[in-house]
Write a protein that holds these residues in place. Structure first.
Motif, short mmCIF file in Angstrom:
data_model
loop_
_atom_site.label_atom_id
_atom_site.label_comp_id
_atom_site.label_asym_id
_atom_site.label_seq_id
_atom_site.Cartn_x
_atom_site.Cartn_y
_atom_site.Cartn_z
N ALA A 46 -65.13 -5.41 -50.24
CA ALA A 46 -64.36 -5.01 -49.07
C ALA A 46 -64.04 -3.52 -49.11
CB ALA A 46 -63.06 -5.83 -49.00
N PHE A 47 -63.67 -3.02 -50.29
CA PHE A 47 -63.39 -1.58 -50.41
C PHE A 47 -64.65 -0.76 -50.19
CE2 PHE A 47 -63.36 2.18 -53.21
CZ PHE A 47 -62.37 2.91 -52.57
N VAL A 48 -65.76 -1.19 -50.78
CA VAL A 48 -67.02 -0.47 -50.61
C VAL A 48 -67.44 -0.47 -49.14
CG1 VAL A 48 -69.49 -0.53 -51.14
CG2 VAL A 48 -67.82 -0.82 -52.97
N SER A 49 -67.28 -1.62 -48.48
CA SER A 49 -67.66 -1.70 -47.07
C SER A 49 -66.78 -0.81 -46.20
CB SER A 49 -67.57 -3.15 -46.58
OG SER A 49 -68.44 -3.98 -47.32
N SER A 50 -65.52 -0.63 -46.61
CA SER A 50 -64.63 0.21 -45.81
C SER A 50 -64.96 1.69 -45.92
CB SER A 50 -63.18 -0.02 -46.25
OG SER A 50 -62.98 0.47 -47.57
N THR A 51 -65.82 2.06 -46.86
CA THR A 51 -66.22 3.47 -47.02
C THR A 51 -67.61 3.73 -46.48
OG1 THR A 51 -67.04 3.02 -49.26
CG2 THR A 51 -64.75 3.71 -49.05
N LEU A 63 -72.64 1.21 -55.55
CA LEU A 63 -71.89 2.45 -55.76
C LEU A 63 -72.29 3.47 -54.70
CD1 LEU A 63 -72.09 2.71 -59.66
CD2 LEU A 63 -70.15 1.97 -58.29
N PRO A 64 -71.84 3.30 -53.48
CA PRO A 64 -72.21 4.26 -52.44
C PRO A 64 -71.33 5.51 -52.50
CG PRO A 64 -70.79 2.59 -51.53
CD PRO A 64 -70.98 2.23 -52.98
N ALA A 65 -71.70 6.48 -51.71
CA ALA A 65 -70.85 7.66 -51.55
C ALA A 65 -69.62 7.28 -50.73
CB ALA A 65 -71.64 8.77 -50.86
N LEU A 66 -68.46 7.60 -51.26
CA LEU A 66 -67.22 7.16 -50.64
C LEU A 66 -66.88 8.05 -49.45
CD1 LEU A 66 -65.06 6.39 -53.81
CD2 LEU A 66 -66.54 4.86 -52.49
N ASP A 67 -66.60 7.41 -48.33
CA ASP A 67 -66.21 8.10 -47.11
C ASP A 67 -64.93 7.44 -46.58
OD1 ASP A 67 -65.91 9.39 -44.74
OD2 ASP A 67 -67.89 8.93 -43.94
N PHE A 68 -63.83 8.18 -46.58
CA PHE A 68 -62.53 7.61 -46.22
C PHE A 68 -62.15 7.91 -44.77
CE2 PHE A 68 -62.43 8.26 -50.82
CZ PHE A 68 -62.06 7.00 -51.25
#
Length: 292
Positions: A46-51, A63-68
């Motif tokens: 869920a956290f990964v999908s939210s980024t 391990l994707p690139a995090l985008d907030f």
């Protein structure tokens, strides 16, 4: 006749037992690892999908690139922040009132002898297992008659119908575990029942109050049906309803990333509350498990 020689029992060496312990320990660690993956991976995903944004949502990358970006949009969204404050108010007020009413009722049911005590406990248990749909129409009429429709206070009153019964039932069990000698000594000194509850029993009920309060808080924080029915405007809605009403920019877009970001955001207060009261929760859940 010649005596048949019986085989001597084979003595297993200490190396065998050490190997056996290591194998069992390895299996236990592996089983624990599988349980952790099964329980924690949905939250991680869920956290990964939210980024993720756009087509990246459909790529299975651990391990994707995090985008907030979605989190910044939530912070800048006054409707979502208002719903977050409404949920906090409703959950805290419901928990406080549930504990106040539950402690009083639990003391009466656990310590004061009266003929209808068992019947009252059965009624409380039956109320706690009622489905929400059964009482929805009746609560709608009551809330409308009281003039609380489309107000957060209506949700507090409604949630008490679910939280007070199980709070009373659980706290009654805890109060029964306390030795009666404490009350007898206080009664000899001239204490009333109210003073016994407030000055003697209540300080000893910290773990039970923490564990019961957490359950009431989670129930009020996550409730959806009553919140959807009794609140109509954005400024009075709670977080579960606000998440359910998140829409995309057009009718063909499903805002999966925004929903995941909102879900992760509203989970953080629950995690914080559980971490703060962790020791008291464990003590409350294990109270009375060992006697003597």
């Amino acid at each position: 006749m010649t005596d048949l020689a019986l085989p001597l029992p084979v003595r297993k060496s200490s190396a065998y037992y050490r190997l056996r312990r290591r194998v069992l320990r390895g299996l236990q660690i592996f089983a624990l690892f599988l349980v952790l993956i099964y329980t924690l991976f949905p939250y991680y995903w869920a956290f990964v999908s939210s980024t993720k944004q756009g087509a990246a949502l459909y790529r299975s990358v651990l391990l994707p690139a995090l985008d907030f970006t979605y989190y910044r949009q939530l912070i800048d969204n006054p409707v979502f922040m208002s719903s977050l404050l409404n949920s906090a108010y409703v959950a805290v007020a419901t928990t406080f009132l549930s504990l106040v009413i539950g402690v009083s009722a639990a003391y009466a049911l656990g310590r004061i002898d009266f003929p209808q005590r068992r019947a009252v406990l059965m009624v409380i248990l039956m109320i706690s297992i009622f489905p929400q749909v059964v009482v929805l129409s009746g609560m709608f009429e009551l809330i409308n008659w009281l003039g609380l429709f489309n107000r957060p206070s209506a949700l507090v009153l409604t949630y008490l119908l679910s939280t007070v019964p199980f709070t009373t039932w659980i706290l009654t069990t805890f109060i029964r575990e306390f030795p009666r000698e404490l009350e007898e000594a206080a009664i000899v000194d001239g204490c009333s029942h109210l003073r016994i509850l407030l000055k003697i029993l209540l300080p000893l009920m910290g773990p039970s109050l923490a564990s019961t309060g957490i359950l009431a808080f989670i129930l009020a924080w996550n409730e959806f049906l009553f919140a959807l029915t009794f609140t109509l405007t954005d400024e009075n809605r709670t977080v579960p309803v606000a998440i359910g009403l998140i829409a995309g920019t057009n009718r063909y877009e499903y805002p999966f990333g925004q929903i995941m970001a909102a879900s992760v955001t509203v989970t953080l207060p629950l995690i914080a509350v559980v971490l703060v009261f962790q020791r008291r929760i464990v003590a409350g859940l294990t109270a009375g498990a060992v006697k003597g």
